[in-house]
Design a protein around this motif. Structure first.
Motif, mmCIF file in Angstrom:
data_model
loop_
_atom_site.group_PDB
_atom_site.id
_atom_site.type_symbol
_atom_site.label_atom_id
_atom_site.label_comp_id
_atom_site.label_asym_id
_atom_site.label_seq_id
_atom_site.Cartn_x
_atom_site.Cartn_y
_atom_site.Cartn_z
ATOM 1 N N THR A 1 134.613 60.592 79.066
ATOM 2 C CA THR A 1 134.673 59.318 78.366
ATOM 3 C C THR A 1 135.953 59.210 77.547
ATOM 4 O O THR A 1 136.646 58.181 77.567
ATOM 5 C CB THR A 1 133.450 59.157 77.448
ATOM 6 N N SER B 1 131.303 63.724 77.594
ATOM 7 C CA SER B 1 132.074 63.260 76.441
ATOM 8 C C SER B 1 133.571 63.373 76.710
ATOM 9 O O SER B 1 134.340 62.464 76.358
ATOM 10 C CB SER B 1 131.706 64.064 75.191
ATOM 11 N N THR C 1 129.157 55.146 79.815
ATOM 12 C CA THR C 1 128.646 56.500 79.581
ATOM 13 C C THR C 1 127.166 56.463 79.232
ATOM 14 O O THR C 1 126.367 57.265 79.745
ATOM 15 C CB THR C 1 129.436 57.172 78.446
ATOM 16 N N GLU D 1 133.860 51.701 78.096
ATOM 17 C CA GLU D 1 133.673 53.088 78.513
ATOM 18 C C GLU D 1 132.440 53.704 77.873
ATOM 19 O O GLU D 1 131.704 54.461 78.511
ATOM 20 C CB GLU D 1 134.919 53.919 78.164
ATOM 21 N N VAL D 2 132.197 53.384 76.605
ATOM 22 C CA VAL D 2 130.998 53.912 75.941
ATOM 23 C C VAL D 2 129.740 53.350 76.594
ATOM 24 O O VAL D 2 128.754 54.068 76.815
ATOM 25 C CB VAL D 2 131.029 53.572 74.439
#
Length: 278
Positions: free
Chosen positions: A191, A188, A170, A166-167
């Motif tokens: 995420t 943010s 992003t 997921e990071v």
């Protein structure tokens, strides 16, 4: 007193009689208020100092929008611990970091329980969640389950690929928008929402929200919930007015509860379908 009032009214002094009667009623109300406070404090430790409060409304008319600044000024007058009333509710302010540490850490067992506001009671089904439940066997079981199922080292290590993916998504998403405006708060939160739902329901975050806006939906609902939780509500200070819901806090919170339940039910249904197909 009644005979005296009747005699005065018969002597064409009705206006003066009304003024005197109202004055007596105000004096009686003040005496009753002070008597109530003294009787409720009998047998209990003395309360900290604080400003005088008006009958019925307490100190509410004197509170400004910047409470942190007002509390700092009040602490200079009354000390690091002081009290005031809002309606019938007693509020005690702790105004130094050391005292706050004692309350929330050293004496946590004593100060852990608190009365629910109208908004908190609705969104937590009467204080049934881990954040608002009283410090009892129910809360300890919730905490034990939460730590074991979510926060244990084994589960955190097992879910590390979800967080990493997921990071990376992003970062890639933000990188593709170089030169344009981006909403860091929205990105943010989205995420975090995807990470949490992936940890709990694996890939449900990607499949459960068919419109692809799970993070945005949750952000809108959670933002409104936080706003309602922090909104001063007259029903909390004057319980007798709770039935009227003058500010509509109860109505609005029920609407947000319905929305978040629909989002979670959609995720659960999608996860159930994935399990059946598997």
């Amino acid at each position: 007193m009644v005979s005296w009032w009747w005699e005065m009214s018969n002597n064409n002094n009705l206006a003066l009689c009304i003024i005197i009667t109202l004055t007596l009623l105000i004096i009686l109300a003040i005496l009753w208020f002070k008597f109530t406070l003294s009787t409720t404090s009998n047998g209990a430790p003395s309360l900290p100092p604080g400003p005088y409060s008006l009958p019925i409304v307490g100190y509410l008319p004197f509170l400004g929008p910047d409470l942190h600044k007002q509390f700092t000024n009040m602490a200079r007058t009354y000390g690091p611990i002081f009290k005031f009333y809002i309606g019938s509710k007693l509020h005690v302010v702790v105004n130094t970091p050391d005292l706050a540490k004692i309350v929330v850490r050293d004496q946590d067992e004593i100060f852990a329980n608190h009365n629910l506001t109208v908004a908190a009671s609705i969104i937590t089904y009467g204080g049934q969640d881990i954040a608002w439940a009283h410090n009892n066997a129910h809360w300890r079981n919730l905490r034990k389950m939460f730590v074991h199922e979510v926060l244990s080292n084994k589960n955190l290590d097992a879910c590390s690929p979800f967080r990493r993916d997921e990071v990376r998504k992003t970062i890639k998403n933000v990188y593709c928008k170089i030169g344009t405006k981006v909403n860091i708060s929205e990105i943010s939160f989205s995420t975090e929402a995807n990470v949490v739902t992936n940890m709990v329901w694996e890939n449900s975050a990607n499949h459960g929200a068919k419109d692809g806006h799970l993070g945005f939906e949750l952000q809108m609902v959670v933002s409104k919930i936080v706003e309602l939780l922090g909104k001063p509500n007259m029903s909390d200070y004057f319980p007798s007015l709770a039935w009227f819901d003058l500010q509509g806090v109860e109505r609005d919170m029920k609407a947000q509860l319905k929305k978040i339940d629909q989002i979670l039910e959609r995720i659960i249904d999608d996860r159930s379908n994935l399990t059946l197909k598997g």
